[in-house]
Design a protein around this motif. Sequence first.
Motif, PDB file in Angstrom:
ATOM      1  N   GLN A 101      22.382  42.353  25.191  1.00  0.00           N
ATOM      2  CA  GLN A 101      21.368  41.988  24.195  1.00  0.00           C
ATOM      3  C   GLN A 101      20.394  43.149  24.048  1.00  0.00           C
ATOM      4  O   GLN A 101      19.954  43.744  25.030  1.00  0.00           O
ATOM      5  CB  GLN A 101      20.599  40.748  24.623  1.00  0.00           C
ATOM      6  CG  GLN A 101      19.546  40.337  23.615  1.00  0.00           C
ATOM      7  CD  GLN A 101      18.687  39.187  24.111  1.00  0.00           C
ATOM      8  OE1 GLN A 101      18.748  38.798  25.263  1.00  0.00           O
ATOM      9  NE2 GLN A 101      17.878  38.654  23.221  1.00  0.00           N
ATOM     10  N   ILE A 102      20.055  43.455  22.795  1.00  0.00           N
ATOM     11  CA  ILE A 102      19.126  44.539  22.497  1.00  0.00           C
ATOM     12  C   ILE A 102      17.943  43.954  21.744  1.00  0.00           C
ATOM     13  O   ILE A 102      18.116  43.244  20.750  1.00  0.00           O
ATOM     14  CB  ILE A 102      19.791  45.620  21.623  1.00  0.00           C
ATOM     15  CG1 ILE A 102      21.055  46.132  22.301  1.00  0.00           C
ATOM     16  CG2 ILE A 102      18.819  46.749  21.336  1.00  0.00           C
ATOM     17  CD1 ILE A 102      21.961  46.904  21.377  1.00  0.00           C
ATOM     18  N   GLU A 103      16.742  44.257  22.233  1.00  0.00           N
ATOM     19  CA  GLU A 103      15.518  43.863  21.535  1.00  0.00           C
ATOM     20  C   GLU A 103      14.758  45.136  21.189  1.00  0.00           C
ATOM     21  O   GLU A 103      14.513  45.977  22.049  1.00  0.00           O
ATOM     22  CB  GLU A 103      14.634  42.977  22.404  1.00  0.00           C
ATOM     23  CG  GLU A 103      13.334  42.606  21.722  1.00  0.00           C
ATOM     24  CD  GLU A 103      12.390  41.844  22.641  1.00  0.00           C
ATOM     25  OE1 GLU A 103      11.423  41.294  22.113  1.00  0.00           O
ATOM     26  OE2 GLU A 103      12.609  41.825  23.858  1.00  0.00           O
ATOM     27  N   VAL A 104      14.407  45.274  19.921  1.00  0.00           N
ATOM     28  CA  VAL A 104      13.634  46.426  19.467  1.00  0.00           C
ATOM     29  C   VAL A 104      12.306  45.912  18.929  1.00  0.00           C
ATOM     30  O   VAL A 104      12.280  45.065  18.038  1.00  0.00           O
ATOM     31  CB  VAL A 104      14.377  47.221  18.367  1.00  0.00           C
ATOM     32  CG1 VAL A 104      13.537  48.399  17.904  1.00  0.00           C
ATOM     33  CG2 VAL A 104      15.733  47.682  18.863  1.00  0.00           C
ATOM     34  N   GLU A 105      11.216  46.413  19.500  1.00  0.00           N
ATOM     35  CA  GLU A 105       9.878  46.089  19.016  1.00  0.00           C
ATOM     36  C   GLU A 105       9.302  47.328  18.350  1.00  0.00           C
ATOM     37  O   GLU A 105       9.464  48.439  18.863  1.00  0.00           O
ATOM     38  CB  GLU A 105       8.961  45.677  20.170  1.00  0.00           C
ATOM     39  CG  GLU A 105       9.362  44.387  20.825  1.00  0.00           C
ATOM     40  CD  GLU A 105       8.458  44.031  21.981  1.00  0.00           C
ATOM     41  OE1 GLU A 105       8.202  42.835  22.149  1.00  0.00           O
ATOM     42  OE2 GLU A 105       8.002  44.948  22.709  1.00  0.00           O
ATOM     43  N   VAL A 106       8.650  47.137  17.218  1.00  0.00           N
ATOM     44  CA  VAL A 106       8.042  48.251  16.485  1.00  0.00           C
ATOM     45  C   VAL A 106       6.539  48.021  16.429  1.00  0.00           C
ATOM     46  O   VAL A 106       6.073  46.930  16.104  1.00  0.00           O
ATOM     47  CB  VAL A 106       8.634  48.361  15.061  1.00  0.00           C
ATOM     48  CG1 VAL A 106       8.004  49.524  14.315  1.00  0.00           C
ATOM     49  CG2 VAL A 106      10.148  48.509  15.123  1.00  0.00           C
ATOM     50  N   LEU A 107       5.797  49.095  16.760  1.00  0.00           N
ATOM     51  CA  LEU A 107       4.341  49.049  16.801  1.00  0.00           C
ATOM     52  C   LEU A 107       3.784  50.187  15.959  1.00  0.00           C
ATOM     53  O   LEU A 107       4.458  51.203  15.787  1.00  0.00           O
ATOM     54  CB  LEU A 107       3.843  49.221  18.229  1.00  0.00           C
ATOM     55  CG  LEU A 107       4.362  48.251  19.277  1.00  0.00           C
ATOM     56  CD1 LEU A 107       5.620  48.757  19.919  1.00  0.00           C
ATOM     57  CD2 LEU A 107       3.310  48.032  20.317  1.00  0.00           C
ATOM     58  N   SER A 117       9.768  42.381  15.783  1.00  0.00           N
ATOM     59  CA  SER A 117      10.706  42.358  16.901  1.00  0.00           C
ATOM     60  C   SER A 117      12.061  41.955  16.335  1.00  0.00           C
ATOM     61  O   SER A 117      12.176  40.946  15.646  1.00  0.00           O
ATOM     62  CB  SER A 117      10.237  41.340  17.946  1.00  0.00           C
ATOM     63  OG  SER A 117      11.141  41.294  19.020  1.00  0.00           O
ATOM     64  N   LEU A 118      13.065  42.777  16.608  1.00  0.00           N
ATOM     65  CA  LEU A 118      14.400  42.537  16.065  1.00  0.00           C
ATOM     66  C   LEU A 118      15.403  42.501  17.219  1.00  0.00           C
ATOM     67  O   LEU A 118      15.323  43.323  18.133  1.00  0.00           O
ATOM     68  CB  LEU A 118      14.756  43.647  15.079  1.00  0.00           C
ATOM     69  CG  LEU A 118      15.952  43.437  14.167  1.00  0.00           C
ATOM     70  CD1 LEU A 118      15.749  42.225  13.269  1.00  0.00           C
ATOM     71  CD2 LEU A 118      16.183  44.669  13.315  1.00  0.00           C
ATOM     72  N   HIS A 119      16.326  41.554  17.180  1.00  0.00           N
ATOM     73  CA  HIS A 119      17.312  41.393  18.241  1.00  0.00           C
ATOM     74  C   HIS A 119      18.707  41.691  17.720  1.00  0.00           C
ATOM     75  O   HIS A 119      19.015  41.418  16.566  1.00  0.00           O
ATOM     76  CB  HIS A 119      17.274  39.959  18.795  1.00  0.00           C
ATOM     77  CG  HIS A 119      15.983  39.616  19.451  1.00  0.00           C
ATOM     78  ND1 HIS A 119      15.809  39.656  20.806  1.00  0.00           N
ATOM     79  CD2 HIS A 119      14.785  39.252  18.942  1.00  0.00           C
ATOM     80  CE1 HIS A 119      14.572  39.316  21.101  1.00  0.00           C
ATOM     81  NE2 HIS A 119      13.931  39.066  19.970  1.00  0.00           N
ATOM     82  N   GLY A 120      19.526  42.219  18.586  1.00  0.00           N
ATOM     83  CA  GLY A 120      20.914  42.496  18.244  1.00  0.00           C
ATOM     84  C   GLY A 120      21.758  42.505  19.512  1.00  0.00           C
ATOM     85  O   GLY A 120      21.254  42.271  20.619  1.00  0.00           O
ATOM     86  N   PHE A 121      23.032  42.795  19.351  1.00  0.00           N
ATOM     87  CA  PHE A 121      23.947  42.829  20.490  1.00  0.00           C
ATOM     88  C   PHE A 121      24.813  44.073  20.419  1.00  0.00           C
ATOM     89  O   PHE A 121      25.145  44.557  19.344  1.00  0.00           O
ATOM     90  CB  PHE A 121      24.847  41.588  20.507  1.00  0.00           C
ATOM     91  CG  PHE A 121      24.106  40.332  20.850  1.00  0.00           C
ATOM     92  CD1 PHE A 121      23.945  39.955  22.169  1.00  0.00           C
ATOM     93  CD2 PHE A 121      23.541  39.543  19.857  1.00  0.00           C
ATOM     94  CE1 PHE A 121      23.245  38.800  22.500  1.00  0.00           C
ATOM     95  CE2 PHE A 121      22.841  38.411  20.167  1.00  0.00           C
ATOM     96  CZ  PHE A 121      22.693  38.024  21.489  1.00  0.00           C
ATOM     97  N   ALA A 122      25.161  44.559  21.588  1.00  0.00           N
ATOM     98  CA  ALA A 122      26.123  45.655  21.691  1.00  0.00           C
ATOM     99  C   ALA A 122      27.369  45.095  22.347  1.00  0.00           C
ATOM    100  O   ALA A 122      27.295  44.250  23.243  1.00  0.00           O
ATOM    101  CB  ALA A 122      25.549  46.797  22.525  1.00  0.00           C
ATOM    102  N   VAL A 123      28.511  45.556  21.894  1.00  0.00           N
ATOM    103  CA  VAL A 123      29.791  45.113  22.439  1.00  0.00           C
ATOM    104  C   VAL A 123      30.439  46.294  23.147  1.00  0.00           C
ATOM    105  O   VAL A 123      30.497  47.407  22.604  1.00  0.00           O
ATOM    106  CB  VAL A 123      30.715  44.597  21.302  1.00  0.00           C
ATOM    107  CG1 VAL A 123      32.043  44.138  21.857  1.00  0.00           C
ATOM    108  CG2 VAL A 123      30.032  43.501  20.519  1.00  0.00           C
ATOM    109  N   GLN A 124      30.920  46.047  24.359  1.00  0.00           N
ATOM    110  CA  GLN A 124      31.559  47.123  25.119  1.00  0.00           C
ATOM    111  C   GLN A 124      32.836  47.533  24.418  1.00  0.00           C
ATOM    112  O   GLN A 124      33.677  46.704  24.076  1.00  0.00           O
ATOM    113  CB  GLN A 124      31.849  46.683  26.537  1.00  0.00           C
ATOM    114  CG  GLN A 124      32.384  47.802  27.405  1.00  0.00           C
ATOM    115  CD  GLN A 124      32.533  47.374  28.841  1.00  0.00           C
ATOM    116  OE1 GLN A 124      32.715  46.203  29.139  1.00  0.00           O
ATOM    117  NE2 GLN A 124      32.447  48.331  29.744  1.00  0.00           N
ATOM    118  N   PRO A 125      32.998  48.848  24.162  1.00  0.00           N
ATOM    119  CA  PRO A 125      34.211  49.312  23.503  1.00  0.00           C
ATOM    120  C   PRO A 125      35.455  49.011  24.362  1.00  0.00           C
ATOM    121  O   PRO A 125      35.418  49.157  25.582  1.00  0.00           O
ATOM    122  CB  PRO A 125      34.011  50.816  23.371  1.00  0.00           C
ATOM    123  CG  PRO A 125      32.567  51.055  23.597  1.00  0.00           C
ATOM    124  CD  PRO A 125      32.061  49.932  24.433  1.00  0.00           C
TER     125      PRO A 125
END
Length: 127
Positions: A101-107, A117-125
């Motif tokens: 899980q990836i969470e990116v916060e921008v200030l 705050s935006l959430h996303g996912f990374a998948v293992q290649p």
Amino acid sequence: MSIRRAGRAGGFTLLEVLVALAILAVALSGAIRALGNGAQSAEALREHMLARWVAQDRLARLRAEQAWPPVGRSEGVAEQAGRRYRWRQTIRGTPNPLFRQIEVEVLPADGDRVLLSLHGFAVQPLR
């Protein structure tokens, strides 16, 4: 021969003019307040949109690199439309070991208030 009429001359009294000016002042102050609120709302929407672009850019970079991101936190600075923003990226494990899980916060560059705050996912290649 002219006949003069006795009585009041045409026009408005001082009291009528003052009441009209008071009504006009109230109406104009309401209109100016509404314009000010509209300008603030437009600026807030612009700030939010630019912050979303910064966050989406961070997620897109992780996808484009196609690398398995390590768990942890990182920070950086990004520029969007001539404005500087700070971003904080937190990567966490999930119950499924193939996902993170990836969470990116921008200030803002000069503040501590999180704009987005935006959430996303990374998948293992797969190998």
